[in-house]
Each structure stands twice: as C-alpha cells, then as structure tokens.
Design a protein around this motif. Structure first.
Motif, mmCIF file in Angstrom:
data_model
loop_
_atom_site.group_PDB
_atom_site.id
_atom_site.type_symbol
_atom_site.label_atom_id
_atom_site.label_comp_id
_atom_site.label_asym_id
_atom_site.label_seq_id
_atom_site.Cartn_x
_atom_site.Cartn_y
_atom_site.Cartn_z
ATOM 1 N N ASN A 248 1.027 -1.628 -0.205
ATOM 2 C CA ASN A 248 -0.342 0.071 -0.079
ATOM 3 C C ASN A 248 0.684 1.506 0.042
ATOM 4 O OD1 ASN A 248 -1.978 2.069 0.467
ATOM 5 N ND2 ASN A 248 -3.052 0.708 1.892
ATOM 6 N N LYS A 249 1.913 1.352 0.864
ATOM 7 C CA LYS A 249 2.703 2.567 0.834
ATOM 8 C C LYS A 249 3.524 2.563 -0.572
ATOM 9 C CE LYS A 249 7.094 3.867 3.665
ATOM 10 N NZ LYS A 249 7.709 3.485 4.302
ATOM 11 N N LEU A 250 4.175 1.691 -1.356
ATOM 12 C CA LEU A 250 4.820 2.150 -2.072
ATOM 13 C C LEU A 250 4.049 2.384 -3.028
ATOM 14 C CD1 LEU A 250 6.681 -1.866 -2.151
ATOM 15 C CD2 LEU A 250 7.644 0.754 -2.232
ATOM 16 N N ALA A 251 2.374 1.917 -3.199
ATOM 17 C CA ALA A 251 1.743 2.155 -4.274
ATOM 18 C C ALA A 251 1.339 3.677 -4.427
ATOM 19 C CB ALA A 251 -0.060 1.535 -4.021
ATOM 20 N N ARG A 252 1.366 4.173 -3.482
ATOM 21 C CA ARG A 252 1.509 5.617 -2.608
ATOM 22 C C ARG A 252 2.221 6.592 -2.604
ATOM 23 N NH1 ARG A 252 -2.793 6.615 2.140
ATOM 24 N NH2 ARG A 252 -4.382 4.736 2.305
ATOM 25 N N ILE A 253 3.546 5.887 -2.885
ATOM 26 C CA ILE A 253 4.336 6.855 -3.208
ATOM 27 C C ILE A 253 4.407 6.614 -4.585
ATOM 28 C CG2 ILE A 253 7.428 6.409 -3.134
ATOM 29 C CD1 ILE A 253 7.257 4.952 -0.686
ATOM 30 N N ALA A 254 4.758 5.107 -5.312
ATOM 31 C CA ALA A 254 4.367 5.214 -6.691
ATOM 32 C C ALA A 254 3.013 6.793 -7.940
ATOM 33 C CB ALA A 254 3.725 4.134 -7.604
ATOM 34 N N TRP A 255 2.210 7.280 -6.983
ATOM 35 C CA TRP A 255 0.832 8.174 -7.562
ATOM 36 C C TRP A 255 2.127 9.554 -7.182
ATOM 37 C CZ3 TRP A 255 -0.971 11.853 -4.681
ATOM 38 C CH2 TRP A 255 -2.111 12.484 -5.239
ATOM 39 N N ALA A 256 2.907 9.535 -5.800
ATOM 40 C CA ALA A 256 3.048 10.748 -5.499
ATOM 41 C C ALA A 256 4.135 11.107 -7.203
ATOM 42 C CB ALA A 256 3.799 10.569 -4.336
ATOM 43 N N LEU A 257 5.164 10.274 -6.879
ATOM 44 C CA LEU A 257 6.260 10.231 -8.036
ATOM 45 C C LEU A 257 5.475 10.697 -9.427
ATOM 46 C CD1 LEU A 257 8.813 7.803 -6.983
ATOM 47 C CD2 LEU A 257 8.705 10.121 -6.600
ATOM 48 N N ALA A 258 4.709 10.467 -9.634
ATOM 49 C CA ALA A 258 4.068 10.462 -10.903
ATOM 50 C C ALA A 258 2.864 11.688 -11.354
ATOM 51 C CB ALA A 258 2.667 8.781 -11.089
ATOM 52 N N GLN A 259 3.016 12.096 -9.408
ATOM 53 C CA GLN A 259 2.350 13.814 -9.533
ATOM 54 C C GLN A 259 3.196 14.869 -9.988
ATOM 55 O OE1 GLN A 259 -1.467 13.537 -10.234
ATOM 56 N NE2 GLN A 259 -1.368 14.782 -7.900
ATOM 57 N N GLY A 260 4.162 14.243 -9.497
ATOM 58 C CA GLY A 260 5.455 15.290 -9.541
ATOM 59 C C GLY A 260 6.494 15.440 -10.112
ATOM 60 N N GLN A 261 7.881 15.637 -9.951
ATOM 61 C CA GLN A 261 8.356 15.590 -11.067
ATOM 62 C C GLN A 261 9.956 14.757 -10.307
ATOM 63 O OE1 GLN A 261 8.534 15.960 -14.241
ATOM 64 N NE2 GLN A 261 6.457 15.786 -14.456
ATOM 65 N N GLY A 262 9.357 15.355 -8.908
ATOM 66 C CA GLY A 262 10.695 14.083 -8.217
ATOM 67 C C GLY A 262 11.320 12.763 -8.210
ATOM 68 N N ARG A 263 11.976 12.810 -7.805
ATOM 69 C CA ARG A 263 12.259 11.365 -7.234
ATOM 70 C C ARG A 263 12.565 10.541 -5.891
ATOM 71 N NH1 ARG A 263 15.631 9.639 -11.887
ATOM 72 N NH2 ARG A 263 16.222 8.013 -10.758
ATOM 73 N N PHE A 264 12.634 9.516 -5.851
ATOM 74 C CA PHE A 264 12.423 8.763 -3.917
ATOM 75 C C PHE A 264 13.744 9.319 -3.686
ATOM 76 C CE2 PHE A 264 12.250 5.854 -1.014
ATOM 77 C CZ PHE A 264 11.742 5.972 -0.349
ATOM 78 N N GLU A 265 13.865 9.956 -2.786
ATOM 79 C CA GLU A 265 14.905 10.405 -2.177
ATOM 80 C C GLU A 265 14.805 9.799 -0.738
ATOM 81 O OE1 GLU A 265 15.950 14.584 -1.535
ATOM 82 O OE2 GLU A 265 16.192 14.162 -4.361
ATOM 83 N N THR A 266 16.095 8.916 0.198
ATOM 84 C CA THR A 266 15.983 8.149 1.612
ATOM 85 C C THR A 266 16.618 10.233 2.785
ATOM 86 O OG1 THR A 266 17.538 7.534 1.033
ATOM 87 C CG2 THR A 266 15.901 6.173 1.178
ATOM 88 N N GLY A 267 16.270 9.558 3.847
ATOM 89 C CA GLY A 267 16.717 10.995 4.862
ATOM 90 C C GLY A 267 18.229 9.993 4.897
ATOM 91 N N PRO A 268 18.734 10.311 6.080
ATOM 92 C CA PRO A 268 19.836 10.162 6.651
ATOM 93 C C PRO A 268 19.937 8.439 8.068
ATOM 94 C CG PRO A 268 19.410 11.809 7.584
ATOM 95 C CD PRO A 268 18.781 12.274 6.196
ATOM 96 N N ASP A 269 18.273 8.257 8.347
ATOM 97 C CA ASP A 269 18.008 7.790 8.688
ATOM 98 C C ASP A 269 17.689 6.028 7.790
ATOM 99 O OD1 ASP A 269 16.435 8.209 7.968
ATOM 100 O OD2 ASP A 269 14.846 7.965 9.979
ATOM 101 N N GLY A 270 17.873 6.025 6.641
ATOM 102 C CA GLY A 270 17.284 5.043 5.388
ATOM 103 C C GLY A 270 15.697 5.512 5.410
#
Length: 323
Positions: free
Chosen positions: A298-320
């Motif tokens: 479910n979380k991955l599906a929502r991340i994919a939707w967010a990327l499709a809506q915007g123009q960014g890439r998935f980024e992780t913070g210092p804690d992973g």
C-alpha cells in the motif's frame, strides 16, 4: 430538433448497439452499426459524450472518439449492471450505459494510451510464456516419473536432463520427445529474456519509469506495470484512491455509525498487487507477514502515485527512511 447530448454504446466484435438521448435524458434514437458506420455517425454529430463499458476494444475506440472532439466515458461493467432493466439484450445494455453515465457521482475509467496498452500486452505475453515454462517443467517431471525417475522439484530437471537420459535406459522415441520438450523450454526461456530486456530499455528511457526505479524494491517489471496503471496519475484524486484501485485498502461493511473494516478488497490488477508485495514477504515483524506485505505494498503504491503527480525522485533521509 433535440440535440444529442449522450450516446450509450454497447460494444461488440463486429457490431455496436447505440442509444442516444438529449440533455433531459429523453431517448432520441437506437441504432445497430458497424465500426465504420459508428465513426461516421459520430463525425456528423455535434460535440457530445459517448459512454461505453471499459472492456476489450474500449480504450482504442475511446481514443478515436476523442480525436473527433467528443468526450469518451468509460465505465466499469460492475457499475453498469444494476441499471439493466428487465431481460438482457444489447439495446437494453446501451440504455443501461446511458443511465449509469448520467449519474452525477459515477466513477469513470481514464482511457489508456497506445503506449500503456502496448506495455500491458507485453506483460500479458510475458506471463503467458512463464506459465508455458512452468507447464513444460511439470510435464517433464511427470513423464520421467512415469518411467520411475524422480527428480527434485523445479528447474533442476531442465539442467540435468542430458545426464538423466545418459544414466537411464529409456525408449529411443521417448528420449526424442523429452529432448523436444527441453528445446521448447529453451525457446520459451529465451523469449522471456528478450521481453525482459525490452522492459528494461523502455522503463529506463521513460521519465516516470526511471523515477519509479528509485523506489526501494521497485524493479523494471514492477515499474513498467505501474506505468501501465498510473499513466499521469491525474485520474486519481489522492494516493489512497490509487491504492484502493489496486485493491490494497480494507473493504468496509459499516452501519449505524460503527466502522467495520474487513480484509483487503483485492480489486484491480492482482499482478501489480503481487509485485508490490513480493520484496517484503520475508520481513516478519510483530504482525502477521501477510499484513506487513499488504501494508508496505500500500505504501509503495502511494509513493508511486506521488512520483507520478510530481517531477521528483524517491529520496531517503540519513536514517534510511523516506525524506
């Protein structure tokens, strides 16, 4: 003379059944037409809405209707069924499509592009080849077992077939048939590898596809399926809507102000649901593994939707974690 505002089209292989109605919902005409006749009729009509069920051939016809300036409306067949009055026939189906399309809260399916449909065909062909590979392996196991030869499950039978044939005395005709089956498996395996390479090339060349690859656990196959389902993501109001379309949210059976959430709805593309959950199935936390897999899918599906809506890439913070 009343103007046509909505045309309900019951799709067929060779003929299409139409019902047209005006802005007030009054029926104007019913016709049975071939595809060329249908397109000629629409070309002569003022701009209107053309509704049909989202089934085989609907997306291609929707693009042709849109090219003529009309507004195509694709409706899931399950939402049309309640509006069929009396016995079922093609004209009553067209009437039911008009009724469903007239509802203010009706949900419509966004027509797929040619690229999306082509990717979908590629995936279905790949899945078919994989099923044929599995069938060939199982057949080879079964044939050898009939002659008293038992091997471990899986691909080992294909790798060890030459050794097995050399170690056991089998009828010459059987040996030829087994070798033919082995060669057939080799052909299928090569075709799957060719399709995999095409998928990788397409995803890496696509802007959204390359950004989807930045999500942990999402590879070329999952990314290409997401491309087919998501499009530009504008047809979904939120990430939850997309997750719901994939069947990753609970079913509800609530009444009397009391919420009752059941298991996942399992609507939509089960292949995409499986791909989104595969990489986390090994994680065992405090909850059952199936619950964990579904939640992270479910979380991955929502991340994919967010990327499709915007123009960014998935980024992780210092804690992973996701930034």
């Amino acid at each position: 003379m009343n103007t046509v505002a909505l045309i309900g089209i019951d799709l067929g292989k060779h003929s299409f059944h139409l019902q047209a109605q005006d802005h007030n919902g009054r029926p104007l005409f019913r016709k049975q037409l071939s595809r060329p006749q249908l397109l000629r009729l629409l070309a002569q009509q003022p701009v209107c809405r053309a509704a049909m069920e989202a089934c085989a051939g609907a997306h291609c016809l929707a693009r042709e209707i849109q090219a003529q300036g009309h507004q195509p409306l694709l409706i899931s067949p399950q939402f049309v069924r309640p509006f069929v009055q009396g016995n079922k026939n093609d004209f009553l189906d067209a009437q039911a499509i008009c009724e469903a399309a007239s509802r203010p809260n009706m949900r419509f399916v966004t027509p797929k592009t040619e690229v999306q449909q082509t990717l979908s065909v590629l995936h279905r062909l790949r899945e078919s080849l994989i099923r044929d590979c599995t069938k060939s392996i199982n057949q080879l196991h079964g044939f050898l077992l009939e002659f008293g030869i038992s091997l471990p499950r899986g691909m080992v039978v294909m790798r060890r077939l030459a050794t097995v044939l050399a170690e056991h005395r089998l009828p010459p005709r059987l040996v030829v048939l087994l070798q033919r089956l082995h060669a057939h498996f080799g052909y299928l395996d090569e075709q799957i590898k060719v399709l995999d390479r095409e998928l990788v090339e397409h995803v890496e060349a696509d802007d959204l596809g390359s950004r989807l690859l930045s999500i942990p656990g999402v590879g070329p196959i999952t990314s290409s399926v997401l491309l087919t389902e998501l499009g530009d993501a504008r047809q979904y109001r939120s990430s939850r809507d997309f997750a719901a379309s994939v069947g990753l949210v609970p079913r509800q059976h609530s009444t009397g102000g009391r919420q009752n959430l059941l298991g996942t709805s399992k609507r939509g593309d089960k292949n995409l649901r499986r791909l989104l959950a595969d990489w986390v199935r090994a994680l065992l936390c405090r909850r059952h593994s199936n619950v964990v897999a579904c939640a992270l899918a479910n979380k991955l599906a929502r991340i994919a939707w967010a990327l499709a809506q915007g123009q960014g890439r998935f980024e992780t913070g210092p804690d992973g974690c996701a930034a």
